[in-house]
Write a protein that holds these residues in place. Structure first.
Motif, PDB file in Angstrom:
ATOM      1  N   ILE A 139       0.700  -1.136   0.062  1.00 36.91           N
ATOM      2  CA  ILE A 139      -0.135   0.001  -0.016  1.00 36.91           C
ATOM      3  C   ILE A 139       0.873   1.259  -0.080  1.00 36.91           C
ATOM      4  CG2 ILE A 139      -1.743   1.236   1.186  1.00 36.91           C
ATOM      5  CD1 ILE A 139      -2.454  -1.361   2.490  1.00 36.91           C
ATOM      6  N   SER A 140       0.617   2.149  -1.137  1.00 37.08           N
ATOM      7  CA  SER A 140       1.240   3.290  -0.989  1.00 37.08           C
ATOM      8  C   SER A 140       0.316   4.434  -0.454  1.00 37.08           C
ATOM      9  CB  SER A 140       1.686   3.845  -2.544  1.00 37.08           C
ATOM     10  OG  SER A 140       2.176   5.159  -2.620  1.00 37.08           O
ATOM     11  N   TRP A 141       0.719   5.102   0.673  1.00 33.98           N
ATOM     12  CA  TRP A 141       0.029   5.912   1.363  1.00 33.98           C
ATOM     13  C   TRP A 141       0.455   7.333   0.899  1.00 33.98           C
ATOM     14  CZ3 TRP A 141      -4.094   4.571   4.375  1.00 33.98           C
ATOM     15  CH2 TRP A 141      -3.973   3.193   4.922  1.00 33.98           C
ATOM     16  N   GLN A 142      -0.380   7.970   0.091  1.00 29.42           N
ATOM     17  CA  GLN A 142      -0.130   9.162  -0.276  1.00 29.42           C
ATOM     18  C   GLN A 142      -1.001  10.564   0.501  1.00 29.42           C
ATOM     19  OE1 GLN A 142       1.840   9.799  -2.907  1.00 29.42           O
ATOM     20  NE2 GLN A 142       2.106   7.668  -3.380  1.00 29.42           N
ATOM     21  N   TYR A 143      -0.847  11.712   0.000  1.00 30.43           N
ATOM     22  CA  TYR A 143      -1.343  12.784   0.821  1.00 30.43           C
ATOM     23  C   TYR A 143      -2.844  12.607   1.072  1.00 30.43           C
ATOM     24  CZ  TYR A 143      -2.900  17.166   2.203  1.00 30.43           C
ATOM     25  OH  TYR A 143      -3.308  18.579   2.795  1.00 30.43           O
ATOM     26  N   ASP A 144      -3.432  12.476  -0.362  1.00 30.94           N
ATOM     27  CA  ASP A 144      -4.917  12.454  -0.226  1.00 30.94           C
ATOM     28  C   ASP A 144      -5.692  11.141  -0.717  1.00 30.94           C
ATOM     29  OD1 ASP A 144      -4.027  12.492  -2.739  1.00 30.94           O
ATOM     30  OD2 ASP A 144      -5.158  14.093  -3.468  1.00 30.94           O
TER      31      ASP A 144
END
Length: 211
Positions: A139-144
């Motif tokens: 899982i890539s956790w991005q800002y939004d």
């Protein structure tokens, strides 16, 4: 009659462009929907008996089953990640049945860069025979938002907790283990015999009366 025909003709002339516009709008909407669906699609392929690959527009994941230890029946799994996005906060989650103990050999959160290749390992220790899925989720956790992909590998275990089918490498390890055990046993027996000889010799000397 001529007036009625003229009215129908006018309606037809207005209806044709309107229908063309509606059809064009429908076609455009369908194209957008298909594009969105295709982008999130994950393609999973079986590379060989021990390796599975799952690809989508965020990550290419390859999960491989490694050698099994004859001693404790543990198996090393290797996860290879090729990201298509830069991700400074990437979570790797291993998952399987409750009868499978998974010990990751890496941090839960790692940093990956676009088009690089990153390898992570985990040790799988089974406690019960059967067929299981070993899952690895990235899982890539991005800002939004976040981007994810999952790959799974099927693991079949005999009642003796041996991965099936048995590989030649595992057979070699078993033979080496047997040879080591036999070698240690042989040394122990030889050492015991030598000690017994010395003990018997000393006992004879001790029991022999002085002259």
């Amino acid at each position: 009659m001529k007036n009625i025909a003229s009215i129908f003709l006018l309606i037809a002339l207005f209806a044709i462009p309107f229908a063309t516009i509606v059809n064009a709008q429908d076609t455009e909407t369908q194209t957008v929907e298909l594009g969105t669906t295709t982008g999130d699609y994950t393609l999973e392929t079986q590379v060989d008996d021990n390796t599975t690959r799952a690809t989508n527009k965020y990550f290419d994941l390859t999960l491989s089953e490694g050698l099994q230890s004859p001693l404790d029946k543990s198996i090393t799994y290797t996860l290879t990640i090729v990201p298509h996005v830069d991700s400074s906060k990437t979570q790797i989650i291993w998952d399987s049945s409750s009868t499978i103990k998974i010990t990751p050999k890496h941090k839960e959160f790692v940093s990956v860069t676009k088009d690089g290749e990153f390898t992570y390992k985990a040790t799988i220790k089974p406690t019960l025979g059967g067929t299981y899925n070993i899952n690895a989720t990235v899982i890539s956790w991005q800002y939004d938002t976040n981007y994810t992909n999952t790959v799974n590998n099927s693991l079949e275990l005999s009642n003796g907790l041996v991965s099936q089918p048995i590989t030649p490498e595992y057979t070699i390890l078993v033979v080496i283990q047997i040879l080591v055990i036999l070698g240690i046993s042989g040394l122990a027996i030889w050492g015991g015999i030598e000690l017994s000889k010395k003990f018997i010799k000393k006992t004879k000397v001790w029991l022999t009366p002085p002259r």
